[in-house]
Scaffold this motif. Structure first.
Motif, PDB file in Angstrom:
ATOM      1  N   THR A 264     -10.387 -12.055  -4.614  1.00 44.27           N
ATOM      2  CA  THR A 264     -11.758 -12.059  -4.089  1.00 44.27           C
ATOM      3  C   THR A 264     -11.847 -12.954  -2.855  1.00 44.27           C
TER       4      THR A 264
ATOM      5  N   TYR B 206     -15.828  -5.981 -10.184  1.00 46.58           N
ATOM      6  CA  TYR B 206     -14.896  -6.253  -9.093  1.00 46.58           C
ATOM      7  C   TYR B 206     -14.582  -4.921  -8.432  1.00 46.58           C
ATOM      8  N   ARG B 207     -14.918  -4.844  -7.163  1.00 48.55           N
ATOM      9  CA  ARG B 207     -14.725  -3.593  -6.428  1.00 48.55           C
ATOM     10  C   ARG B 207     -13.766  -3.805  -5.265  1.00 48.55           C
TER      11      ARG B 207
ATOM     12  N   THR C 236     -12.364  -3.684  -1.635  1.00 45.51           N
ATOM     13  CA  THR C 236     -12.898  -3.759  -0.276  1.00 45.51           C
ATOM     14  C   THR C 236     -12.053  -2.832   0.610  1.00 45.51           C
TER      15      THR C 236
ATOM     16  N   HIS D 242      -8.512  -1.262  -0.353  1.00 40.09           N
ATOM     17  CA  HIS D 242      -8.192   0.174  -0.253  1.00 40.09           C
ATOM     18  C   HIS D 242      -6.920   0.406   0.560  1.00 40.09           C
TER      19      HIS D 242
ATOM     20  N   GLY E 127     -10.453 -11.357   0.122  1.00 43.04           N
ATOM     21  CA  GLY E 127     -11.148 -10.169   0.610  1.00 43.04           C
ATOM     22  C   GLY E 127     -10.554  -8.855   0.169  1.00 43.04           C
TER      23      GLY E 127
ATOM     24  N   SER F  97      -9.986  -3.812   2.751  1.00 39.72           N
ATOM     25  CA  SER F  97      -8.660  -4.443   2.692  1.00 39.72           C
ATOM     26  C   SER F  97      -7.928  -4.030   1.418  1.00 39.72           C
TER      27      SER F  97
ATOM     28  N   LYS G 222     -14.238  -7.516  -4.098  1.00 46.91           N
ATOM     29  CA  LYS G 222     -15.505  -8.230  -3.976  1.00 46.91           C
ATOM     30  C   LYS G 222     -16.168  -8.225  -5.347  1.00 46.91           C
TER      31      LYS G 222
END
Length: 161
Positions: free
Chosen positions: A61, A80-81, A83, A87, A64, A85, A67
């Protein structure tokens, strides 16, 4: 626990490994790519201790890669997804999976297939491609120091020849 990076080790691989270079981090990413978003789901599926999971999620997190956002419909929990970065790490995970299937196969067959939604066909292998779209092998590529290269990177490139 992440290793201490020597201050003089300004290498892009080292910098990436500081964030995702531990197997728990890669497994967390794998699960995130498969849609897993909550601490509890990650902890249960991975069988990881809560302290290790907390540490890895914090690292990713802060870097980055992930998030932390409030969960939909529940103001008390978080998701928690990935970002942009995060991907960008998808080809890395796919390449590791494909390497594992090729060099550490299961005698019963492939463990996981990746199927393109639009066509229903299996995805192709991850490759390094030329500007013309042709596959390249390591011997087809020459490392060249970029403008940000320090003396250690130049030494590494110089020792390759």
């Amino acid at each position: 626990m992440l290793r201490a990076t020597p201050h003089h080790d300004d290498c892009s691989v080292t910098k990436a490994l500081d964030i995702i270079g531990d197997w728990w981090a890669l497994l967390i990413l794998r699960n995130a790519f498969h849609g897993m978003r909550t601490f509890d789901a990650l902890q249960k599926q991975l069988g990881i201790s809560t302290s290790v999971l907390s540490s890895r999620l914090k690292t990713m997190t802060e870097a980055g890669v992930l998030k932390k956002v409030p969960a939909t419909g529940d103001g008390r929990s978080f998701e928690y997804r990935l970002t942009p970065s995060g991907h960008d790490l998808y080809p890395v995970l796919v390449a590791l999976m494909q390497w594992g299937e090729k060099w550490r196969p299961n005698e019963k067959g492939q463990r996981l297939l990746l199927i393109e939604k639009a066509t229903g066909l299996p995805v192709q292998g991850v490759e390094v491609l030329s500007a013309a779209g042709l596959p390249l092998k390591p011997w087809d590529v020459v490392p060249v120091a970029g403008p940000g290269a320090d003396e250690r990177v130049r030494e590494l490139i110089g020792s390759a020849g």
